[in-house]
Design a protein around this motif. Sequence first.
Motif, PDB file in Angstrom:
ATOM      1  N   LYS A 240       0.833  -1.212   0.000  1.00 53.72           N
ATOM      2  CA  LYS A 240       0.000   0.000   0.000  1.00 53.72           C
ATOM      3  C   LYS A 240       0.866   1.259   0.000  1.00 53.72           C
ATOM      4  O   LYS A 240       0.558   2.256  -0.679  1.00 53.72           O
ATOM      5  CB  LYS A 240      -0.910  -0.006   1.215  1.00 53.72           C
ATOM      6  CG  LYS A 240      -2.006  -1.066   1.155  1.00 53.72           C
ATOM      7  CD  LYS A 240      -2.864  -1.035   2.420  1.00 53.72           C
ATOM      8  CE  LYS A 240      -3.942  -2.122   2.365  1.00 53.72           C
ATOM      9  NZ  LYS A 240      -4.774  -2.140   3.606  1.00 53.72           N
TER      10      LYS A 240
ATOM     11  N   GLU B 172       2.084   1.869  -3.494  1.00 48.34           N
ATOM     12  CA  GLU B 172       0.999   2.332  -4.362  1.00 48.34           C
ATOM     13  C   GLU B 172       0.691   3.802  -4.108  1.00 48.34           C
ATOM     14  O   GLU B 172       0.488   4.593  -5.055  1.00 48.34           O
ATOM     15  CB  GLU B 172      -0.250   1.480  -4.136  1.00 48.34           C
ATOM     16  CG  GLU B 172      -0.099   0.045  -4.633  1.00 48.34           C
ATOM     17  CD  GLU B 172      -1.261  -0.843  -4.206  1.00 48.34           C
ATOM     18  OE1 GLU B 172      -2.137  -0.363  -3.452  1.00 48.34           O
ATOM     19  OE2 GLU B 172      -1.291  -2.026  -4.625  1.00 48.34           O
TER      20      GLU B 172
ATOM     21  N   GLN C  78       3.447   5.920  -5.563  1.00 45.13           N
ATOM     22  CA  GLN C  78       3.374   5.992  -7.023  1.00 45.13           C
ATOM     23  C   GLN C  78       2.325   7.018  -7.463  1.00 45.13           C
ATOM     24  O   GLN C  78       2.514   7.737  -8.454  1.00 45.13           O
ATOM     25  CB  GLN C  78       3.070   4.611  -7.594  1.00 45.13           C
ATOM     26  CG  GLN C  78       4.252   3.655  -7.530  1.00 45.13           C
ATOM     27  CD  GLN C  78       3.890   2.236  -7.922  1.00 45.13           C
ATOM     28  OE1 GLN C  78       2.723   1.833  -7.836  1.00 45.13           O
ATOM     29  NE2 GLN C  78       4.895   1.469  -8.336  1.00 45.13           N
TER      30      GLN C  78
END
Length: 508
Positions: free
Chosen positions: A428, A431, A434
């Motif tokens: 997580k 992510e 990103q």
Amino acid sequence: MLLLIACPGNAPGARAGEVSVGNATLAGDPDAKTVSMSLGECVALTIRNNTSIEIAYLNRVLEKYDLTTDATYRYIPRVAIDGTARKAEDTTNAESRRDEKFTGTATISQRIPTGGAVDFIFSKSREHDTQSGSVTENEVIRQGSWKVQLKQPLLQGAGIDYDLSFVHQAEVTEKKNIVNLKGTLIEEVTQGIRYYRDLLASMHAMEISRESMEISRKSLDNARLEVKYGRMASMDLIQYESDLADRELSLERARNEYIRSRLALAKHLRLDKDTNIVPSEKIDIGKMDLDEARSLVLAKQNRPEFLLKNLDLEYKEYELIRKSRDTLPELDLTAEYEDVRTSTTDRPKTREDDWAVQLELSTPLFGTERRELTRDELGAKAQVRIALIELKKMEEDLTSDVEDSIRDLNIKVRSVSLATKARELAQKKLEVEQVKAKAGRSSTFQIVTFQRDLFNAKYNELETKITYLNALNDFDKYLGTTLDTWKIDFKTQREGAEQSITGVHSDR
């Protein structure tokens, strides 16, 4: 249990001669078969093919033979025959002489549990003397006799408990041999499971390394686009390129570990070294309720080392029975009866029967022999005492070891939960980072760092799971319940083992 032979298609981009394992690719012999193997099949192949187990079962043939010799045959009559044939001639003087003699004896010996023995002896002889000119020329003497003799110790070596101690020791030795055989099976099965899990772990490690490498490669490609359109400095590519190189190195190491683990398992199972073994087992961590009291009972009932310690004490107690009795004077009662019948040419038949009873006493009163007997008795008592101390200590160690093992397993299973949670959070975290990077609110360094964190978290989760499963396997081995866990029908003899020995011959 049959092996499942599978030939999966190559992964996209795999070259000829490479085998796909999960999503990873292994270089190998294009002609080598690929074997998909479950953990249960690995255990079955270990029992069937392992060299140490095969040798253990061959040794069992001789051990069983020894038991029959030392226990069963101790009170079975022993039968022996002797025979001689002699022919001689003396021609040195005028009165030549020639004589012939034939004798045959059969003996039946029966040991009795009181320590004594009964012997039956049957004898036949024929003697022909041909001395020319003598009064016994052409005389033939035939003789037949039978004799029964009883010899019974009254002090040293006497008693049912004394003589049966040999039988009991042979039976204890047989029990120890069976426990040792079971210990060999447990050891080899446990080792086979560990080799299998090493292979399984290296396969998943290879998949993790490949996935991480793909992520690094995509990140590098995206970074190059950013540089191309002027949204990133070219010097920032170095971190992405360095991370990709690290991931490629990790994949090579994982691939090498996989090959090493595959060869170790193939050697353990006595399979062809070029066989590509692909473990099909899933890494499942089930909930285990380990009861300390129940585990301790199982350890005392099944742990080979504890059973052997009990049997060792029993063996030494029988030894003490004899050593204590050997310090007594040697007083033996002998009774015998003999009947002899003789037939001579031109003479009447004769018969002689004799009987005798005697007591024989022999004992060292002073000197080295007496001290040696006393020393042997003291030594036997010391060995029994030592065995009792060692058994008590082992019992205490069992209690603490079981408690420590269960505590360690509980910690390891909690570590698995924490490692799984850490991997999920690392995923997580990457992510989120990103998403922030697309909005221009994150740096190259952060992205690469979080990618490494995810790789390390995945690998740590895998290692934690395998460590827990191996610890559970080792605890099963410690309790001596490995064969029960895997529903292995333990046999003390292997069919065909004796025939494989009797068929052996030397070509030299």
